[in-house]
Design a protein around this motif. Structure first.
Motif, PDB file in Angstrom:
ATOM      1  N   GLN A   1      25.268  32.579   4.799  1.00  0.00           N
ATOM      2  CA  GLN A   1      24.258  32.782   3.749  1.00  0.00           C
ATOM      3  C   GLN A   1      23.067  33.577   4.225  1.00  0.00           C
ATOM      4  OE1 GLN A   1      25.062  30.247   5.712  1.00  0.00           O
ATOM      5  NE2 GLN A   1      22.943  29.018   6.188  1.00  0.00           N
ATOM      6  N   VAL A   2      22.419  33.947   3.275  1.00  0.00           N
ATOM      7  CA  VAL A   2      21.237  34.896   3.617  1.00  0.00           C
ATOM      8  C   VAL A   2      20.413  33.979   4.229  1.00  0.00           C
ATOM      9  CG1 VAL A   2      19.498  36.372   2.856  1.00  0.00           C
ATOM     10  CG2 VAL A   2      21.802  36.410   1.688  1.00  0.00           C
ATOM     11  N   GLN A   3      19.631  34.456   5.375  1.00  0.00           N
ATOM     12  CA  GLN A   3      18.460  34.163   5.932  1.00  0.00           C
ATOM     13  C   GLN A   3      17.421  35.129   6.168  1.00  0.00           C
ATOM     14  OE1 GLN A   3      19.799  31.606   9.260  1.00  0.00           O
ATOM     15  NE2 GLN A   3      19.057  29.786   8.061  1.00  0.00           N
ATOM     16  N   LEU A   4      16.209  34.526   5.846  1.00  0.00           N
ATOM     17  CA  LEU A   4      15.088  35.408   6.312  1.00  0.00           C
ATOM     18  C   LEU A   4      14.214  34.551   7.220  1.00  0.00           C
ATOM     19  CD1 LEU A   4      14.622  37.220   2.860  1.00  0.00           C
ATOM     20  CD2 LEU A   4      15.801  38.138   4.849  1.00  0.00           C
ATOM     21  N   VAL A   5      13.900  35.070   8.267  1.00  0.00           N
ATOM     22  CA  VAL A   5      13.012  34.217   9.229  1.00  0.00           C
ATOM     23  C   VAL A   5      11.906  34.953   9.625  1.00  0.00           C
ATOM     24  CG1 VAL A   5      12.857  32.874  11.425  1.00  0.00           C
ATOM     25  CG2 VAL A   5      14.920  32.735   9.960  1.00  0.00           C
ATOM     26  N   GLU A   6      10.611  34.571   9.014  1.00  0.00           N
ATOM     27  CA  GLU A   6       9.406  35.265   9.382  1.00  0.00           C
ATOM     28  C   GLU A   6       8.839  34.585  10.699  1.00  0.00           C
ATOM     29  OE1 GLU A   6       9.285  34.671   4.928  1.00  0.00           O
ATOM     30  OE2 GLU A   6      10.003  33.384   6.442  1.00  0.00           O
ATOM     31  N   SER A   7       8.039  35.640  11.368  1.00  0.00           N
ATOM     32  CA  SER A   7       7.333  35.011  12.540  1.00  0.00           C
ATOM     33  C   SER A   7       5.927  35.972  12.832  1.00  0.00           C
ATOM     34  CB  SER A   7       8.208  35.204  13.836  1.00  0.00           C
ATOM     35  OG  SER A   7       8.729  36.344  14.131  1.00  0.00           O
ATOM     36  N   GLY A   8       5.175  35.453  13.438  1.00  0.00           N
ATOM     37  CA  GLY A   8       4.046  36.333  14.182  1.00  0.00           C
ATOM     38  C   GLY A   8       2.779  35.862  13.546  1.00  0.00           C
ATOM     39  N   GLY A   9       2.998  35.015  12.486  1.00  0.00           N
ATOM     40  CA  GLY A   9       1.459  34.533  11.972  1.00  0.00           C
ATOM     41  C   GLY A   9       0.836  33.717  12.863  1.00  0.00           C
ATOM     42  N   GLY A  10      -0.731  33.374  12.356  1.00  0.00           N
ATOM     43  CA  GLY A  10      -1.623  32.774  13.324  1.00  0.00           C
ATOM     44  C   GLY A  10      -2.786  32.780  12.809  1.00  0.00           C
ATOM     45  N   LEU A  11      -3.663  32.452  13.809  1.00  0.00           N
ATOM     46  CA  LEU A  11      -5.209  32.623  13.540  1.00  0.00           C
ATOM     47  C   LEU A  11      -5.826  33.910  14.185  1.00  0.00           C
ATOM     48  CD1 LEU A  11      -8.026  31.410  12.686  1.00  0.00           C
ATOM     49  CD2 LEU A  11      -7.800  30.222  14.874  1.00  0.00           C
ATOM     50  N   VAL A  12      -6.569  34.753  13.340  1.00  0.00           N
ATOM     51  CA  VAL A  12      -7.069  35.762  13.932  1.00  0.00           C
ATOM     52  C   VAL A  12      -8.453  36.023  13.380  1.00  0.00           C
ATOM     53  CG1 VAL A  12      -6.115  37.180  12.001  1.00  0.00           C
ATOM     54  CG2 VAL A  12      -6.490  38.280  14.083  1.00  0.00           C
ATOM     55  N   GLN A  13      -9.254  36.681  14.103  1.00  0.00           N
ATOM     56  CA  GLN A  13     -10.765  36.847  13.808  1.00  0.00           C
ATOM     57  C   GLN A  13     -10.695  37.950  12.815  1.00  0.00           C
ATOM     58  OE1 GLN A  13     -12.885  37.487  17.326  1.00  0.00           O
ATOM     59  NE2 GLN A  13     -13.027  35.041  17.836  1.00  0.00           N
ATOM     60  N   PRO A  14     -11.467  38.108  11.911  1.00  0.00           N
ATOM     61  CA  PRO A  14     -12.007  39.122  11.095  1.00  0.00           C
ATOM     62  C   PRO A  14     -12.073  40.366  11.742  1.00  0.00           C
ATOM     63  CG  PRO A  14     -13.332  37.178  10.406  1.00  0.00           C
ATOM     64  CD  PRO A  14     -12.625  36.797  11.884  1.00  0.00           C
ATOM     65  N   GLY A  15     -11.425  41.385  11.378  1.00  0.00           N
ATOM     66  CA  GLY A  15     -11.533  42.821  12.106  1.00  0.00           C
ATOM     67  C   GLY A  15     -10.201  42.918  12.891  1.00  0.00           C
ATOM     68  N   GLY A  16      -9.681  41.775  13.242  1.00  0.00           N
ATOM     69  CA  GLY A  16      -8.444  41.677  14.027  1.00  0.00           C
ATOM     70  C   GLY A  16      -7.225  42.280  13.448  1.00  0.00           C
ATOM     71  N   SER A  17      -5.961  42.387  14.216  1.00  0.00           N
ATOM     72  CA  SER A  17      -4.831  42.723  13.644  1.00  0.00           C
ATOM     73  C   SER A  17      -3.722  41.899  13.987  1.00  0.00           C
ATOM     74  CB  SER A  17      -4.359  44.206  14.639  1.00  0.00           C
ATOM     75  OG  SER A  17      -5.343  45.058  14.350  1.00  0.00           O
ATOM     76  N   LEU A  18      -2.623  42.027  13.372  1.00  0.00           N
ATOM     77  CA  LEU A  18      -1.351  41.145  13.473  1.00  0.00           C
ATOM     78  C   LEU A  18      -0.297  41.907  13.034  1.00  0.00           C
ATOM     79  CD1 LEU A  18      -1.553  37.889  14.225  1.00  0.00           C
ATOM     80  CD2 LEU A  18      -1.202  37.508  11.887  1.00  0.00           C
ATOM     81  N   ARG A  19       0.804  41.553  13.719  1.00  0.00           N
ATOM     82  CA  ARG A  19       2.309  42.216  13.261  1.00  0.00           C
ATOM     83  C   ARG A  19       3.076  40.945  12.979  1.00  0.00           C
ATOM     84  NH1 ARG A  19       6.703  46.177  15.956  1.00  0.00           N
ATOM     85  NH2 ARG A  19       7.117  44.266  17.111  1.00  0.00           N
ATOM     86  N   LEU A  20       3.559  40.914  11.704  1.00  0.00           N
ATOM     87  CA  LEU A  20       4.362  40.156  11.368  1.00  0.00           C
ATOM     88  C   LEU A  20       5.912  40.626  11.374  1.00  0.00           C
ATOM     89  CD1 LEU A  20       2.796  38.598   8.222  1.00  0.00           C
ATOM     90  CD2 LEU A  20       2.673  37.981  10.370  1.00  0.00           C
TER      91      LEU A  20
END
Length: 113
Positions: A1-20
């Protein structure tokens, strides 16, 4: 079956960066357009970015200039780089196979000091 699994979220300060990241399985990944969407509390789900199987990209107005979507067809991964994050970017971010009903379970991004 199709599965999509996200990762990389979290708490970040304003002005910061994140990669999901979104890992896809159960589909011929390279044949599909992929997308990132988000939903904040009390709001409708909205487009963040899409990338076609050919690599063309499209962005929602609220993230233009601050987001970059990319994909690695060899690894069945789609990425979302978010920069200059704002508190209003706080939401659950979902990965989707565009033009299908396949969604991931979502990953929480919270932008707060």
């Amino acid at each position: 079956q199709v599965q999509l699994v996200e990762s990389g979220g979290g708490l970040v300060q304003p002005g910061g960066s994140l990669r999901l990241s979104c890992a896809a399985s159960g589909i011929s990944f390279r044949l599909y357009d992929m997308g990132w969407y988000r939903q904040a509390p009390g709001k409708q789900r909205e487009l963040v970015a899409t990338i076609t199987r050919g690599g063309s990209t499209n962005y929602g107005d609220s993230v233009k200039g601050r987001a970059a979507i990319s994909r690695d067809n060899a690894k069945n991964l789609v990425y979302l780089q978010m920069n200059s994050l704002k508190p209003e970017d706080t939401a659950v971010y979902y990965c989707k196979v565009v033009h299908t009903a396949y969604w991931g379970q979502g990953t929480q991004v919270t932008v707060s000091s």
